[in-house]
Design a protein around this motif. Structure first.
Motif, PDB file in Angstrom:
ATOM      1  N   LEU A   1     -46.260  31.115  -8.095  1.00  0.00           N
ATOM      2  CA  LEU A   1     -48.120  31.476  -7.843  1.00  0.00           C
ATOM      3  C   LEU A   1     -48.716  30.924  -7.121  1.00  0.00           C
ATOM      4  CD1 LEU A   1     -48.323  32.731 -12.107  1.00  0.00           C
ATOM      5  CD2 LEU A   1     -47.972  34.714  -9.344  1.00  0.00           C
ATOM      6  N   ALA A   2     -48.022  29.592  -6.577  1.00  0.00           N
ATOM      7  CA  ALA A   2     -48.685  29.102  -5.803  1.00  0.00           C
ATOM      8  C   ALA A   2     -49.830  29.405  -4.416  1.00  0.00           C
ATOM      9  CB  ALA A   2     -48.538  27.605  -5.421  1.00  0.00           C
ATOM     10  N   PRO A   3     -49.062  30.403  -3.293  1.00  0.00           N
ATOM     11  CA  PRO A   3     -49.826  31.299  -2.854  1.00  0.00           C
ATOM     12  C   PRO A   3     -51.548  31.651  -3.299  1.00  0.00           C
ATOM     13  CG  PRO A   3     -47.615  31.814  -2.591  1.00  0.00           C
ATOM     14  CD  PRO A   3     -47.227  31.156  -3.874  1.00  0.00           C
ATOM     15  N   THR A   4     -51.090  31.365  -4.256  1.00  0.00           N
ATOM     16  CA  THR A   4     -52.708  32.748  -4.773  1.00  0.00           C
ATOM     17  C   THR A   4     -53.491  31.393  -5.240  1.00  0.00           C
ATOM     18  OG1 THR A   4     -51.118  34.393  -6.224  1.00  0.00           O
ATOM     19  CG2 THR A   4     -53.434  33.451  -7.113  1.00  0.00           C
ATOM     20  N   TRP A   5     -53.119  30.519  -6.067  1.00  0.00           N
ATOM     21  CA  TRP A   5     -53.997  28.955  -7.068  1.00  0.00           C
ATOM     22  C   TRP A   5     -54.192  28.239  -6.058  1.00  0.00           C
ATOM     23  CZ3 TRP A   5     -51.858  24.810  -6.952  1.00  0.00           C
ATOM     24  CH2 TRP A   5     -50.799  24.530  -7.305  1.00  0.00           C
ATOM     25  N   ILE A   6     -53.208  27.807  -4.530  1.00  0.00           N
ATOM     26  CA  ILE A   6     -53.546  26.443  -3.946  1.00  0.00           C
ATOM     27  C   ILE A   6     -54.543  26.982  -2.936  1.00  0.00           C
ATOM     28  CG2 ILE A   6     -52.592  26.077  -1.863  1.00  0.00           C
ATOM     29  CD1 ILE A   6     -50.055  25.190  -3.198  1.00  0.00           C
ATOM     30  N   PRO A   7     -54.705  28.052  -2.002  1.00  0.00           N
ATOM     31  CA  PRO A   7     -55.908  28.688  -1.400  1.00  0.00           C
ATOM     32  C   PRO A   7     -57.347  28.496  -2.440  1.00  0.00           C
ATOM     33  CG  PRO A   7     -54.429  29.613  -0.916  1.00  0.00           C
ATOM     34  CD  PRO A   7     -53.888  29.539  -1.970  1.00  0.00           C
ATOM     35  N   LEU A   8     -56.777  28.962  -3.552  1.00  0.00           N
ATOM     36  CA  LEU A   8     -58.103  28.697  -4.487  1.00  0.00           C
ATOM     37  C   LEU A   8     -58.915  27.157  -4.568  1.00  0.00           C
ATOM     38  CD1 LEU A   8     -57.599  31.636  -6.988  1.00  0.00           C
ATOM     39  CD2 LEU A   8     -59.091  31.661  -4.812  1.00  0.00           C
ATOM     40  N   GLY A   9     -57.667  26.528  -4.842  1.00  0.00           N
ATOM     41  CA  GLY A   9     -57.822  25.415  -5.323  1.00  0.00           C
ATOM     42  C   GLY A   9     -58.765  24.442  -3.981  1.00  0.00           C
ATOM     43  N   ILE A  10     -58.134  24.515  -2.632  1.00  0.00           N
ATOM     44  CA  ILE A  10     -58.800  24.239  -1.990  1.00  0.00           C
ATOM     45  C   ILE A  10     -59.904  24.849  -1.404  1.00  0.00           C
ATOM     46  CG2 ILE A  10     -58.065  24.349   0.886  1.00  0.00           C
ATOM     47  CD1 ILE A  10     -55.763  24.523   0.784  1.00  0.00           C
ATOM     48  N   ALA A  11     -60.110  25.679  -1.399  1.00  0.00           N
ATOM     49  CA  ALA A  11     -61.984  26.408  -1.514  1.00  0.00           C
ATOM     50  C   ALA A  11     -62.855  26.026  -1.983  1.00  0.00           C
ATOM     51  CB  ALA A  11     -61.707  28.216  -1.568  1.00  0.00           C
ATOM     52  N   LEU A  12     -62.517  25.680  -3.502  1.00  0.00           N
ATOM     53  CA  LEU A  12     -63.022  24.904  -4.363  1.00  0.00           C
ATOM     54  C   LEU A  12     -63.468  23.572  -4.417  1.00  0.00           C
ATOM     55  CD1 LEU A  12     -64.694  24.847  -7.714  1.00  0.00           C
ATOM     56  CD2 LEU A  12     -62.075  24.382  -8.655  1.00  0.00           C
ATOM     57  N   VAL A  13     -62.119  23.017  -3.754  1.00  0.00           N
ATOM     58  CA  VAL A  13     -63.117  21.674  -2.827  1.00  0.00           C
ATOM     59  C   VAL A  13     -63.763  21.624  -1.714  1.00  0.00           C
ATOM     60  CG1 VAL A  13     -61.753  19.897  -2.349  1.00  0.00           C
ATOM     61  CG2 VAL A  13     -60.787  20.278  -3.656  1.00  0.00           C
ATOM     62  N   PHE A  14     -63.971  22.681  -1.221  1.00  0.00           N
ATOM     63  CA  PHE A  14     -64.557  22.422  -0.006  1.00  0.00           C
ATOM     64  C   PHE A  14     -66.221  22.319  -0.734  1.00  0.00           C
ATOM     65  CE2 PHE A  14     -61.584  23.269   3.329  1.00  0.00           C
ATOM     66  CZ  PHE A  14     -61.644  21.582   3.624  1.00  0.00           C
ATOM     67  N   VAL A  15     -66.157  23.515  -1.668  1.00  0.00           N
ATOM     68  CA  VAL A  15     -67.100  23.961  -2.547  1.00  0.00           C
ATOM     69  C   VAL A  15     -67.932  23.197  -3.090  1.00  0.00           C
ATOM     70  CG1 VAL A  15     -68.549  25.456  -4.194  1.00  0.00           C
ATOM     71  CG2 VAL A  15     -67.260  26.051  -2.503  1.00  0.00           C
ATOM     72  N   ILE A  16     -67.298  22.313  -3.416  1.00  0.00           N
ATOM     73  CA  ILE A  16     -67.472  20.927  -4.867  1.00  0.00           C
ATOM     74  C   ILE A  16     -68.350  19.878  -3.631  1.00  0.00           C
ATOM     75  CG2 ILE A  16     -66.497  18.849  -5.996  1.00  0.00           C
ATOM     76  CD1 ILE A  16     -65.208  20.601  -7.717  1.00  0.00           C
ATOM     77  N   LEU A  17     -67.374  19.945  -2.763  1.00  0.00           N
ATOM     78  CA  LEU A  17     -67.523  18.433  -1.324  1.00  0.00           C
ATOM     79  C   LEU A  17     -69.008  18.888  -1.275  1.00  0.00           C
ATOM     80  CD1 LEU A  17     -64.020  17.886   0.648  1.00  0.00           C
ATOM     81  CD2 LEU A  17     -65.622  16.172  -1.157  1.00  0.00           C
ATOM     82  N   GLY A  18     -69.532  19.688  -0.684  1.00  0.00           N
ATOM     83  CA  GLY A  18     -70.819  20.901  -0.289  1.00  0.00           C
ATOM     84  C   GLY A  18     -71.604  20.262  -0.767  1.00  0.00           C
ATOM     85  N   VAL A  19     -71.512  20.651  -2.280  1.00  0.00           N
ATOM     86  CA  VAL A  19     -72.431  20.168  -3.265  1.00  0.00           C
ATOM     87  C   VAL A  19     -72.978  18.831  -3.349  1.00  0.00           C
ATOM     88  CG1 VAL A  19     -72.855  20.641  -5.737  1.00  0.00           C
ATOM     89  CG2 VAL A  19     -72.239  22.876  -4.525  1.00  0.00           C
ATOM     90  N   ILE A  20     -71.894  17.999  -3.231  1.00  0.00           N
ATOM     91  CA  ILE A  20     -71.808  16.500  -3.047  1.00  0.00           C
ATOM     92  C   ILE A  20     -72.764  16.512  -2.178  1.00  0.00           C
ATOM     93  CG2 ILE A  20     -71.286  14.453  -3.105  1.00  0.00           C
ATOM     94  CD1 ILE A  20     -68.560  15.281  -5.282  1.00  0.00           C
ATOM     95  N   ILE A  21     -72.254  16.518  -1.000  1.00  0.00           N
ATOM     96  CA  ILE A  21     -73.035  16.240   0.228  1.00  0.00           C
ATOM     97  C   ILE A  21     -74.847  16.837   0.064  1.00  0.00           C
ATOM     98  CG2 ILE A  21     -73.471  16.628   2.808  1.00  0.00           C
ATOM     99  CD1 ILE A  21     -70.319  16.775   2.431  1.00  0.00           C
ATOM    100  N   ALA A  22     -74.805  17.933  -0.054  1.00  0.00           N
ATOM    101  CA  ALA A  22     -76.299  19.122  -0.647  1.00  0.00           C
ATOM    102  C   ALA A  22     -76.885  17.953  -1.390  1.00  0.00           C
ATOM    103  CB  ALA A  22     -76.197  19.602  -0.535  1.00  0.00           C
TER     104      ALA A  22
END
Length: 68
Positions: free
Chosen positions: A43-64
């Motif tokens: 199931l990695a093709p499902t959860w890996i992109p979600l994990g990457i997107a979550l990292v970007f969202v968290i980084l965006g919130v931290i930067i903001a």
């Protein structure tokens, strides 16, 4: 003047993505006992992109929050 909403909906559809196709292929291979992978990797093709997107969202919130 008659509108064909079915054709309009099909034109807007993005179609099936690579991750979806990989997930379906891996699940079929796992169920047919062709591969002996853990379900996590199947199931990695499902959860890996979600994990990457979550990292970007968290980084965006931290930067903001840091730039205030």
């Amino acid at each position: 003047m008659k509108l064909d909403f079915k054709k309009e909906k099909e034109a807007r559809s993005g179609g099936t993505g690579l991750c979806t196709l990989l997930t379906v292929a891996f699940v079929v291979l796992k169920l047919c006992h062709v591969i002996d992978w853990s379900w996590w990797w199947v199931l990695a093709p499902t959860w890996i992109p979600l994990g990457i997107a979550l990292v970007f969202v968290i980084l965006g919130v931290i930067i903001a929050l840091c730039t205030e």
